[in-house]
Write a protein that holds these residues in place. Structure first.
Motif, PDB file in Angstrom:
ATOM      1  N   MET A 270      -4.132  -6.785   3.646  1.00 28.35           N
ATOM      2  CA  MET A 270      -3.131  -5.895   4.237  1.00 28.35           C
ATOM      3  C   MET A 270      -1.820  -5.966   3.461  1.00 28.35           C
ATOM      4  O   MET A 270      -1.224  -4.931   3.137  1.00 28.35           O
ATOM      5  N   TRP A 271      -1.351  -7.182   3.139  1.00 30.99           N
ATOM      6  CA  TRP A 271      -0.091  -7.314   2.401  1.00 30.99           C
ATOM      7  C   TRP A 271      -0.192  -6.665   1.028  1.00 30.99           C
ATOM      8  O   TRP A 271       0.750  -6.043   0.549  1.00 30.99           O
ATOM      9  N   ARG A 272      -1.327  -6.813   0.387  1.00 31.96           N
ATOM     10  CA  ARG A 272      -1.512  -6.206  -0.931  1.00 31.96           C
ATOM     11  C   ARG A 272      -1.475  -4.680  -0.852  1.00 31.96           C
ATOM     12  O   ARG A 272      -0.906  -4.018  -1.727  1.00 31.96           O
ATOM     13  N   VAL A 273      -2.100  -4.116   0.173  1.00 30.77           N
ATOM     14  CA  VAL A 273      -2.068  -2.668   0.359  1.00 30.77           C
ATOM     15  C   VAL A 273      -0.630  -2.197   0.549  1.00 30.77           C
ATOM     16  O   VAL A 273      -0.199  -1.194  -0.032  1.00 30.77           O
ATOM     17  N   PHE A 274       0.130  -2.931   1.348  1.00 30.54           N
ATOM     18  CA  PHE A 274       1.529  -2.570   1.574  1.00 30.54           C
ATOM     19  C   PHE A 274       2.319  -2.620   0.275  1.00 30.54           C
ATOM     20  O   PHE A 274       3.134  -1.732  -0.013  1.00 30.54           O
ATOM     21  N   ARG A 275       2.093  -3.661  -0.527  1.00 30.76           N
ATOM     22  CA  ARG A 275       2.807  -3.762  -1.804  1.00 30.76           C
ATOM     23  C   ARG A 275       2.397  -2.641  -2.746  1.00 30.76           C
ATOM     24  O   ARG A 275       3.210  -2.156  -3.539  1.00 30.76           O
ATOM     25  N   ALA A 276       1.140  -2.226  -2.677  1.00 28.32           N
ATOM     26  CA  ALA A 276       0.687  -1.116  -3.514  1.00 28.32           C
ATOM     27  C   ALA A 276       1.441   0.165  -3.166  1.00 28.32           C
ATOM     28  O   ALA A 276       1.827   0.934  -4.049  1.00 28.32           O
ATOM     29  N   PHE A 277       1.673   0.407  -1.870  1.00 29.78           N
ATOM     30  CA  PHE A 277       2.477   1.559  -1.467  1.00 29.78           C
ATOM     31  C   PHE A 277       3.872   1.468  -2.090  1.00 29.78           C
ATOM     32  O   PHE A 277       4.423   2.465  -2.569  1.00 29.78           O
ATOM     33  N   GLY A 278       4.457   0.273  -2.058  1.00 30.18           N
ATOM     34  CA  GLY A 278       5.788   0.091  -2.634  1.00 30.18           C
ATOM     35  C   GLY A 278       5.808   0.324  -4.122  1.00 30.18           C
ATOM     36  O   GLY A 278       6.740   0.938  -4.667  1.00 30.18           O
ATOM     37  N   ASN A 279       4.775  -0.137  -4.834  1.00 31.15           N
ATOM     38  CA  ASN A 279       4.703   0.077  -6.284  1.00 31.15           C
ATOM     39  C   ASN A 279       4.614   1.554  -6.634  1.00 31.15           C
ATOM     40  O   ASN A 279       5.246   2.032  -7.579  1.00 31.15           O
ATOM     41  N   ILE A 280       3.813   2.298  -5.867  1.00 33.33           N
ATOM     42  CA  ILE A 280       3.679   3.734  -6.131  1.00 33.33           C
ATOM     43  C   ILE A 280       4.972   4.463  -5.786  1.00 33.33           C
ATOM     44  O   ILE A 280       5.398   5.375  -6.507  1.00 33.33           O
ATOM     45  N   ALA A 281       5.616   4.056  -4.683  1.00 35.38           N
ATOM     46  CA  ALA A 281       6.908   4.656  -4.335  1.00 35.38           C
ATOM     47  C   ALA A 281       7.928   4.405  -5.432  1.00 35.38           C
ATOM     48  O   ALA A 281       8.689   5.303  -5.824  1.00 35.38           O
TER      49      ALA A 281
END
Length: 472
Positions: free
Chosen positions: A234-245
């Motif tokens: 879950m934390w990795r998915v959230f960080r992936a959203f941040g990287n794309i943003a």
């Protein structure tokens, strides 16, 4: 040395404060920007270190969610950036030269203060991210040469600290460029470099995939199991959203870029075209780097895509060298708005100070170099501070995710939408208002999730880490 007064510049600062300044093309600075220089500025700022993390982001999200997220972020960014471009001029026709000035003219001092705090914090964070990424790329070149000579099984380690210091020294020199209008040549060069290393990265990934040596992928990304708990996923998915943003965050300097354009044709028309060209170009490269990178490197793709390739050595080294060249220019594109804000405020507060306002002309052969003592000292100190922070917290993906989470929603979504609603007087009970607020709230929730993921990653990375000893 010959002391010269920049009276036109002082007049310009007073005009900005009153909100009634005449067009800069009729004042002290002749604006010469066009569609292609504006597109180059945007590509330079956007197609940067963020593209290198997209393969990792795809590995966390998987094929369906990863590709969808890239497309959605590009569409939202283009839409809200066009809304913001229409706010460059006030109803009276006066230009707004900075993002924060747009907010101040429409929402007052309180929102202006909040926007300025977020904008300059994000720009400062970008400088930290660029310094970290530059050191990663130089170390990758050093390790590539080590592997070429000693073989892939060799233990090749290198320190990042000296390269961060070197980046800081180069940026101290470049930071003496007086203003944004003088950066077109640097942005054009940096844009070419960014396109070069993105193309090489995508090409290397595609070649590895079609050769049958690609890593294992899945529709849902890296799977929960040994070494990855549900909470970590879950934390990795959230960080992936941040990287794309983060990869799509350029609204923070959109108005500053628009302020370099000629008055004819209208700036907002040209800026919308530049938005379309730049977002389409970057999205194409993002899809190639993200999808090809994921196909080649699989669910265990590294945070920096280029570190996943070692052959052909020369081509990988060229790509990393292009990253360094690009980020040297991108650093200044993001730093100049900070420099401009501090120096304008200082001139307004101390209009008679020679230290702050006096320009000294020094002859170097047939050329003349203009130096301002305040600019020289304060910009040097600021770059030194950004370099120091980079040396203390060198966590690539977590820094990018945090910057994306903190900056994307307020500056790319919230303020442009609220500006559009305010200037067009859209009633709250209409379908248009509801649609705009749906975009607003959805992006806020994604940003909050990305922020939580980034903080969790940073807290975990800091455990056992010793500052100033970043070696890999």
């Amino acid at each position: 040395m010959e002391e010269v007064r920049d009276r036109d510049q002082n007049t310009q600062v007073e005009g900005i404060e009153s909100g009634l300044e005449a067009d800069k093309s009729q004042n002290s600075i002749k604006r010469t920007g066009n569609l292609w220089t504006a597109s180059a500025h945007i590509i330079t700022a956007v197609l940067g270190s963020g593209v290198l993390s997209l393969a990792w982001g795809m590995a966390q999200l998987g094929w369906i969610a990863g590709a969808t997220t890239l497309v959605v972020f590009s569409a939202v960014t283009l839409y809200t950036s066009n809304l913001l471009a229409d706010c460059y001029r006030t109803p009276t026709g006066a230009p707004c030269h900075t993002y924060t000035q747009v907010i101040k003219n429409n929402f007052g001092e309180a929102m202006y203060g909040m926007c300025a705090t977020v904008q300059y914090a994000i720009l400062g964070g970008l400088l930290v991210g660029y310094t970290i990424t530059t050191s990663l790329s130089i170390v990758a070149i050093e390790k590539s040469e080590c592997f070429r000579i000693k073989g892939h099984e060799a233990v090749c380690r290198a320190s990042h600290i000296e390269y961060m210091i070197g980046m800081g020294i180069v940026e101290v020199l470049l930071s003496q460029i007086p203003n944004f209008d003088k950066l077109s040549f640097l942005s054009l060069f940096a844009a070419v470099m960014s396109l070069a290393y993105s193309s090489i990265g995508a090409g290397l990934a595609f070649a590895k995939f079609v050769s049958g040596k690609g890593g294992g992928t899945s529709l849902g990304g890296i799977e929960i199991g040994i070494g990855l708990s549900p909470s970590q996923k879950m934390w990795r998915v959230f960080r992936a959203f941040g990287n794309i943003a983060f990869a799509y965050s350029y609204s923070i300097i959109l108005i500053e870029i628009q302020d370099t354009l000629k008055a004819t044709p209208p700036e907002n028309v040209v800026m919308k075209r530049a938005n379309a060209v730049a977002v389409a170009t970057t999205t194409a490269f993002y899809m190639m780097c993200g999808c090809f990178g994921y196909a080649a490197l699989g669910n265990h793709a590294p945070g920096n895509m280029l570190t996943g390739f070692y052959e052909p050595f020369w081509l990988v080294n060229v790509a990393n060298a292009c990253v360094v060249a690009h980020l040297v220019g991108a650093y200044q594109v993001c730093a100049q708005p900070i420099f401009k804000a501090v120096e304008q405020r200082s001139r307004r507060r101390f209009p008679k100070s020679k230290f702050i306002n006096a320009e000294y002309s020094i002859g170097i052969g047939k050329h003349k170099l203009t130096i301002n003592l305040f600019r020289l000292i304060w910009r040097t100190m600021f770059v030194a501070l950004a370099t120091l922070v980079s040396m203390i917290i060198p966590f690539f993906n977590d820094i990018l995710a945090l910057l994306g989470a903190v900056g994307y929603w307020p500056l790319t979504v919230f303020f442009p939408i609220e500006l559009y609603i305010t200037t067009n007087k859209i009633p709250w009970h209409t379908w248009r208002w509801l649609g705009l607020q749906t975009i607003n709230v959805t992006c806020l929730l994604v940003a909050l999730a990305a922020g939580c993921g980034a903080v969790e990653g940073l807290s975990r990375g800091l455990k056992g880490y010793t500052p100033f000893k970043f070696v890999e």
